[in-house]
Design a protein around this motif. Sequence first.
Motif, PDB file in Angstrom:
ATOM      1  N   SER A   3      82.014  41.973  68.457  1.00 10.78           N
ATOM      2  CA  SER A   3      83.301  42.509  68.900  1.00 10.78           C
ATOM      3  C   SER A   3      84.454  41.885  68.119  1.00 10.78           C
ATOM      4  N   ALA A   4      84.367  40.570  67.862  1.00  9.51           N
ATOM      5  CA  ALA A   4      85.420  39.880  67.122  1.00  9.51           C
ATOM      6  C   ALA A   4      85.513  40.398  65.694  1.00  9.51           C
ATOM      7  N   VAL A  29      91.262  46.542  69.522  1.00 10.75           N
ATOM      8  CA  VAL A  29      90.598  46.335  70.814  1.00 10.75           C
ATOM      9  C   VAL A  29      89.835  47.586  71.223  1.00 10.75           C
ATOM     10  N   VAL A  32      86.337  48.127  69.845  1.00 14.53           N
ATOM     11  CA  VAL A  32      85.235  47.387  70.465  1.00 14.53           C
ATOM     12  C   VAL A  32      84.488  48.250  71.480  1.00 14.53           C
ATOM     13  N   LEU A  62      78.596  45.362  77.815  1.00 14.09           N
ATOM     14  CA  LEU A  62      79.399  44.175  77.520  1.00 14.09           C
ATOM     15  C   LEU A  62      80.576  44.511  76.613  1.00 14.09           C
ATOM     16  N   SER A  63      80.366  45.407  75.646  1.00 15.78           N
ATOM     17  CA  SER A  63      81.450  45.804  74.751  1.00 15.78           C
ATOM     18  C   SER A  63      82.600  46.422  75.532  1.00 15.78           C
ATOM     19  N   TRP A  66      84.522  43.690  77.476  1.00 15.18           N
ATOM     20  CA  TRP A  66      85.431  42.987  76.563  1.00 15.18           C
ATOM     21  C   TRP A  66      86.645  43.848  76.253  1.00 15.18           C
ATOM     22  N   ALA A  67      86.402  45.115  75.913  1.00 15.19           N
ATOM     23  CA  ALA A  67      87.491  46.001  75.496  1.00 15.19           C
ATOM     24  C   ALA A  67      88.517  46.183  76.616  1.00 15.19           C
ATOM     25  N   PHE A  69      89.058  44.278  79.273  1.00 16.35           N
ATOM     26  CA  PHE A  69      89.702  43.007  79.619  1.00 16.35           C
ATOM     27  C   PHE A  69      90.786  42.646  78.602  1.00 16.35           C
ATOM     28  N   PHE A  70      90.453  42.691  77.318  1.00 18.00           N
ATOM     29  CA  PHE A  70      91.408  42.274  76.291  1.00 18.00           C
ATOM     30  C   PHE A  70      92.485  43.327  76.045  1.00 18.00           C
TER      31      PHE A  70
END
Length: 271
Positions: A3-4, A29, A32, A62-63, A66-67, A69-70
């Motif tokens: 993701s990073a 973002v 991701v 999970l991707s 992350w997407a 949340f960020f």
Amino acid sequence: LESAITFSLVAALTYPVLGSIGGSVLLGVMAVAVAPATTVEVLREYRADGPVSDGLRLLCALSNVWAIFFFEIALLVLFAMSGFDASPWDAAWDVVGSLLYGLVAGHVLILMQERIGRGNYSVALLTTLLLTIGVCQATGVPHMLAMLVTGAVVVNRSRFFEPVVESMEHFAQPAYVAFFVLSGMHLDFQILVDNWVAASLYVLARVIGKVIGARVALRTTQNAIPGLESHGGPPIGLGLLCQAGAAIALATLAGEYDEDLGKQLLSIILG
């Protein structure tokens, strides 16, 4: 790690074209995110089963976590820097509220399944989903993360998970078609023409980020996903390329804060 790498590539390549730190960061973002419905449908269509497919489903979920949340954090920071009245409590409530609603909805769905009995899984599922989305909208909480948490609760705590998944088949296909038709209605070709370079760079950077990022991540964390170490580094990054639902929803969320930016992001994603 994947993701990073994806975020960094997309944000770096699209910034010179967009000329906007906010737009490039949000695009990074959004890159991701992976379309869960499309990915799962492809796996189901090919009857794919095994460690690689299980790992792909896990990474897809999970991707999106992350997407979502960020993206909330990025929106908060960007609009605070722009002088908008943005409170950190708003982002905190979005995340905590989504987790709370998801936990409650998951257990309510399990309870309804046990009470209603066999043969009525679709009724309990649709009722819970619609009520959860309604509560999220009424309290200003994004429902995407709540839905992910609801699914996680059901798959880990319910003995009716398989029948529930099978019951979804009755309305899943029409829902997918309706979703893409409604999304296509928001595609402004003029905005897409104006941003065709950014859209092209976005696709290129995202593909490179997903494929190379996943390969690098798998090689540096060989035991992170059980069962994959024996498959010689499968090209799992190619399975993370589908993008639709989550990213479109994020672009729509951005439009609630900045309509022009939201339209630009949505056109790039749909393009």
